[in-house]
Design a protein around this motif. Structure first.
Motif, PDB file in Angstrom:
ATOM      1  N   ARG A 229       0.818  -1.217   0.000  1.00  0.00           N
ATOM      2  CA  ARG A 229       0.000   0.000   0.000  1.00  0.00           C
ATOM      3  C   ARG A 229       0.850   1.264   0.000  1.00  0.00           C
ATOM      4  O   ARG A 229       0.321   2.375  -0.072  1.00  0.00           O
ATOM      5  CB  ARG A 229      -0.928   0.029   1.227  1.00  0.00           C
ATOM      6  N   TYR A 230       2.148   1.100   0.120  1.00  0.00           N
ATOM      7  CA  TYR A 230       3.026   2.262   0.250  1.00  0.00           C
ATOM      8  C   TYR A 230       3.151   3.018  -1.073  1.00  0.00           C
ATOM      9  O   TYR A 230       3.449   2.444  -2.114  1.00  0.00           O
ATOM     10  CB  TYR A 230       4.409   1.818   0.718  1.00  0.00           C
ATOM     11  N   THR A 231       2.911   4.316  -1.004  1.00  0.00           N
ATOM     12  CA  THR A 231       3.142   5.213  -2.140  1.00  0.00           C
ATOM     13  C   THR A 231       3.766   6.489  -1.606  1.00  0.00           C
ATOM     14  O   THR A 231       3.681   6.792  -0.405  1.00  0.00           O
ATOM     15  CB  THR A 231       1.835   5.573  -2.871  1.00  0.00           C
ATOM     16  N   LYS A 232       4.367   7.272  -2.472  1.00  0.00           N
ATOM     17  CA  LYS A 232       4.938   8.543  -2.056  1.00  0.00           C
ATOM     18  C   LYS A 232       3.854   9.499  -1.562  1.00  0.00           C
ATOM     19  O   LYS A 232       4.074  10.283  -0.643  1.00  0.00           O
ATOM     20  CB  LYS A 232       5.729   9.178  -3.204  1.00  0.00           C
ATOM     21  N   ASP A 233       2.678   9.429  -2.176  1.00  0.00           N
ATOM     22  CA  ASP A 233       1.577  10.286  -1.726  1.00  0.00           C
ATOM     23  C   ASP A 233       1.160   9.926  -0.301  1.00  0.00           C
ATOM     24  O   ASP A 233       0.929  10.817   0.535  1.00  0.00           O
ATOM     25  CB  ASP A 233       0.375  10.152  -2.666  1.00  0.00           C
ATOM     26  N   LEU A 234       1.077   8.625  -0.015  1.00  0.00           N
ATOM     27  CA  LEU A 234       0.717   8.195   1.334  1.00  0.00           C
ATOM     28  C   LEU A 234       1.815   8.584   2.323  1.00  0.00           C
ATOM     29  O   LEU A 234       1.524   9.020   3.442  1.00  0.00           O
ATOM     30  CB  LEU A 234       0.491   6.683   1.377  1.00  0.00           C
ATOM     31  N   GLU A 235       3.065   8.466   1.910  1.00  0.00           N
ATOM     32  CA  GLU A 235       4.156   8.875   2.799  1.00  0.00           C
ATOM     33  C   GLU A 235       4.059  10.362   3.131  1.00  0.00           C
ATOM     34  O   GLU A 235       4.268  10.771   4.273  1.00  0.00           O
ATOM     35  CB  GLU A 235       5.515   8.585   2.163  1.00  0.00           C
ATOM     36  N   THR A 236       3.746  11.168   2.122  1.00  0.00           N
ATOM     37  CA  THR A 236       3.608  12.613   2.338  1.00  0.00           C
ATOM     38  C   THR A 236       2.515  12.904   3.355  1.00  0.00           C
ATOM     39  O   THR A 236       2.680  13.742   4.253  1.00  0.00           O
ATOM     40  CB  THR A 236       3.297  13.324   1.010  1.00  0.00           C
ATOM     41  N   VAL A 237       1.388  12.207   3.234  1.00  0.00           N
ATOM     42  CA  VAL A 237       0.281  12.371   4.189  1.00  0.00           C
ATOM     43  C   VAL A 237       0.735  11.937   5.579  1.00  0.00           C
ATOM     44  O   VAL A 237       0.459  12.613   6.587  1.00  0.00           O
ATOM     45  CB  VAL A 237      -0.950  11.555   3.738  1.00  0.00           C
ATOM     46  N   ALA A 238       1.436  10.815   5.648  1.00  0.00           N
ATOM     47  CA  ALA A 238       1.896  10.295   6.938  1.00  0.00           C
ATOM     48  C   ALA A 238       2.875  11.246   7.610  1.00  0.00           C
ATOM     49  O   ALA A 238       2.779  11.510   8.816  1.00  0.00           O
ATOM     50  CB  ALA A 238       2.547   8.926   6.748  1.00  0.00           C
ATOM     51  N   ILE A 239       3.819  11.789   6.851  1.00  0.00           N
ATOM     52  CA  ILE A 239       4.814  12.711   7.413  1.00  0.00           C
ATOM     53  C   ILE A 239       4.136  13.962   7.963  1.00  0.00           C
ATOM     54  O   ILE A 239       4.469  14.439   9.059  1.00  0.00           O
ATOM     55  CB  ILE A 239       5.865  13.083   6.352  1.00  0.00           C
ATOM     56  N   SER A 240       3.179  14.483   7.228  1.00  0.00           N
ATOM     57  CA  SER A 240       2.451  15.664   7.703  1.00  0.00           C
ATOM     58  C   SER A 240       1.731  15.364   9.011  1.00  0.00           C
ATOM     59  O   SER A 240       1.781  16.150   9.962  1.00  0.00           O
ATOM     60  CB  SER A 240       1.449  16.116   6.642  1.00  0.00           C
ATOM     61  N   ALA A 241       1.069  14.207   9.077  1.00  0.00           N
ATOM     62  CA  ALA A 241       0.335  13.825  10.294  1.00  0.00           C
ATOM     63  C   ALA A 241       1.290  13.595  11.460  1.00  0.00           C
ATOM     64  O   ALA A 241       1.004  13.979  12.606  1.00  0.00           O
ATOM     65  CB  ALA A 241      -0.489  12.573  10.026  1.00  0.00           C
ATOM     66  N   LEU A 242       2.426  12.982  11.185  1.00  0.00           N
ATOM     67  CA  LEU A 242       3.414  12.714  12.241  1.00  0.00           C
ATOM     68  C   LEU A 242       3.982  14.014  12.809  1.00  0.00           C
ATOM     69  O   LEU A 242       4.121  14.159  14.029  1.00  0.00           O
ATOM     70  CB  LEU A 242       4.549  11.857  11.687  1.00  0.00           C
ATOM     71  N   ARG A 243       4.277  14.945  11.930  1.00  0.00           N
ATOM     72  CA  ARG A 243       4.844  16.214  12.398  1.00  0.00           C
ATOM     73  C   ARG A 243       3.834  17.003  13.228  1.00  0.00           C
ATOM     74  O   ARG A 243       4.200  17.628  14.237  1.00  0.00           O
ATOM     75  CB  ARG A 243       5.334  17.027  11.207  1.00  0.00           C
ATOM     76  N   LYS A 244       2.580  16.989  12.823  1.00  0.00           N
ATOM     77  CA  LYS A 244       1.548  17.676  13.603  1.00  0.00           C
ATOM     78  C   LYS A 244       1.410  17.031  14.981  1.00  0.00           C
ATOM     79  O   LYS A 244       1.290  17.721  16.001  1.00  0.00           O
ATOM     80  CB  LYS A 244       0.215  17.630  12.861  1.00  0.00           C
ATOM     81  N   ALA A 245       1.437  15.702  15.002  1.00  0.00           N
ATOM     82  CA  ALA A 245       1.306  14.982  16.271  1.00  0.00           C
ATOM     83  C   ALA A 245       2.490  15.279  17.182  1.00  0.00           C
ATOM     84  O   ALA A 245       2.323  15.517  18.390  1.00  0.00           O
ATOM     85  CB  ALA A 245       1.198  13.490  16.010  1.00  0.00           C
ATOM     86  N   ALA A 246       3.702  15.271  16.613  1.00  0.00           N
ATOM     87  CA  ALA A 246       4.897  15.554  17.423  1.00  0.00           C
ATOM     88  C   ALA A 246       4.848  16.961  17.991  1.00  0.00           C
ATOM     89  O   ALA A 246       5.209  17.187  19.148  1.00  0.00           O
ATOM     90  CB  ALA A 246       6.154  15.358  16.574  1.00  0.00           C
ATOM     91  N   SER A 247       4.380  17.914  17.193  1.00  0.00           N
ATOM     92  CA  SER A 247       4.278  19.308  17.672  1.00  0.00           C
ATOM     93  C   SER A 247       3.321  19.402  18.852  1.00  0.00           C
ATOM     94  O   SER A 247       3.590  20.111  19.828  1.00  0.00           O
ATOM     95  CB  SER A 247       3.802  20.218  16.540  1.00  0.00           C
ATOM     96  N   LYS A 248       2.215  18.671  18.780  1.00  0.00           N
ATOM     97  CA  LYS A 248       1.242  18.690  19.887  1.00  0.00           C
ATOM     98  C   LYS A 248       1.849  18.096  21.150  1.00  0.00           C
ATOM     99  O   LYS A 248       1.688  18.649  22.254  1.00  0.00           O
ATOM    100  CB  LYS A 248      -0.009  17.910  19.490  1.00  0.00           C
ATOM    101  N   LEU A 249       2.543  16.969  21.010  1.00  0.00           N
ATOM    102  CA  LEU A 249       3.128  16.335  22.180  1.00  0.00           C
ATOM    103  C   LEU A 249       4.272  17.163  22.753  1.00  0.00           C
ATOM    104  O   LEU A 249       4.434  17.245  23.964  1.00  0.00           O
ATOM    105  CB  LEU A 249       3.612  14.925  21.821  1.00  0.00           C
ATOM    106  N   GLU A 250       5.067  17.769  21.888  1.00  0.00           N
ATOM    107  CA  GLU A 250       6.160  18.626  22.363  1.00  0.00           C
ATOM    108  C   GLU A 250       5.626  19.841  23.100  1.00  0.00           C
ATOM    109  O   GLU A 250       6.188  20.258  24.121  1.00  0.00           O
ATOM    110  CB  GLU A 250       7.038  19.055  21.202  1.00  0.00           C
ATOM    111  N   ALA A 251       4.543  20.409  22.609  1.00  0.00           N
ATOM    112  CA  ALA A 251       3.943  21.567  23.272  1.00  0.00           C
ATOM    113  C   ALA A 251       3.496  21.179  24.674  1.00  0.00           C
ATOM    114  O   ALA A 251       3.656  21.940  25.642  1.00  0.00           O
ATOM    115  CB  ALA A 251       2.752  22.089  22.468  1.00  0.00           C
ATOM    116  N   ARG A 252       2.958  19.975  24.791  1.00  0.00           N
ATOM    117  CA  ARG A 252       2.529  19.485  26.104  1.00  0.00           C
ATOM    118  C   ARG A 252       3.732  19.241  27.012  1.00  0.00           C
ATOM    119  O   ARG A 252       3.736  19.600  28.180  1.00  0.00           O
ATOM    120  CB  ARG A 252       1.739  18.180  25.926  1.00  0.00           C
ATOM    121  N   ALA A 253       4.790  18.650  26.432  1.00  0.00           N
ATOM    122  CA  ALA A 253       5.972  18.300  27.216  1.00  0.00           C
ATOM    123  C   ALA A 253       6.727  19.526  27.692  1.00  0.00           C
ATOM    124  O   ALA A 253       7.435  19.478  28.700  1.00  0.00           O
ATOM    125  CB  ALA A 253       6.903  17.412  26.396  1.00  0.00           C
ATOM    126  N   GLN A 254       6.591  20.647  26.986  1.00  0.00           N
ATOM    127  CA  GLN A 254       7.380  21.834  27.322  1.00  0.00           C
ATOM    128  C   GLN A 254       6.603  22.875  28.120  1.00  0.00           C
ATOM    129  O   GLN A 254       7.052  23.990  28.281  1.00  0.00           O
ATOM    130  CB  GLN A 254       7.921  22.432  26.021  1.00  0.00           C
TER     131      GLN A 254
END
Length: 255
Positions: A229-254
């Motif tokens: 199921r892996y495609t570059k388009d899916l990877e792009t979507v995944a990276i965007s979602a991962l970065r948003k999630a990390a930003s939320k958790l980092e904001a909480r952690a800091q």
């Protein structure tokens, strides 16, 4: 037990007795009050306090002439407390990642020399990579592990590479320290790690890191995508979602 061992145990007991005495007393205690409470000679206490102050475990207020627990305790307990907070917040962000990508996602922390899954949401699709709580995987072979390695301090990474053997989990596992270091450099620059069937055949992992205020890795978040199921388009979507999630958790952690 020999005399030297008995003295060592007694000295250790005094250290812990001191910490337990000061812990509930935010205003601190005087030298005399500590000596009386612990029942030890003032001269012995002076040496104990000097060492504890030098190491940051005890603080001294020259105005009140009181001793209290030092900042070092917060530095030690802080990361563990932050990670507990991250785990408590993880389900929400992982649900969001999986809703967007329709793939399994997980939060991983460093456990000895492995990445441990501490929270996970599985894909709703029939072909799915199951990530279970408590699963351990090599840092060098997984996306979540590699992104943690990439953000370690150099001395920590050097020590890790000096004690770990890069054993192949699949034919695609990196087994060269030089190759791994080169990849980690790229991962640090991009902030994204990939595992291209390096740990589990047929599974591609994409991950990003969750950093502390001091820019040290607290955890990683990854998405596991079946290779079919892996495609570059899916990877792009995944990276965007991962970065948003990390930003939320980092904001909480800091906070």
């Amino acid at each position: 037990m020999g005399t030297e061992n008995l003295l060592a145990v007694k000295s250790a007991d005094r250290v812990f007795d001191l910490f337990e005495l000061l812990a509930p007393r935010r205003e601190g205690l005087s030298h005399t009050a500590i000596a009386d409470a612990l029942g030890i000679p003032k001269s012995s206490l002076t040496q104990l306090l000097k060492t504890a102050i030098r190491r940051g475990y005890v603080g001294y207020d020259p105005d009140t002439k009181h001793y209290r627990l030092g900042a070092r305790f917060g530095a030690i307990a802080g990361p563990a407390s932050l990670i507990r907070d991250l785990i408590a917040q993880a389900d929400t962000v992982l649900q969001e990642i999986t809703a967007v990508t329709r793939e399994s996602s997980a939060l991983n922390i460093l456990r000895d020399d492995a990445a441990e899954v501490v929270a996970a949401v599985n894909s709703p699709q029939r072909l799915v990579s199951h990530m279970r709580l408590g699963d351990l995987a090599p840092l060098y072979a997984t996306s979540g592990g590699k992104v943690i390695l990439a953000h370690m301090r150099e001395h920590e990474l050097k020590a890790y590479l000096g004690r770990v053997t890069l054993r192949p989990s699949t034919p695609r596992t990196i087994t060269s320290v030089r190759e791994l270091r080169s990849q980690l450099k790229d991962i640090r620059q991009e902030g994204i790690a990939r595992s291209l069937e390096e740990y589990t055949p047929g599974i591609i992992g994409v991950a990003t890191v969750v950093l502390s205020r001091q820019q040290t890795p607290l955890a990683s978040i990854n998405v596991a995508i079946p290779a079919v199921r892996y495609t570059k388009d899916l990877e792009t979507v995944a990276i965007s979602a991962l970065r948003k999630a990390a930003s939320k958790l980092e904001a909480r952690a800091q906070l």
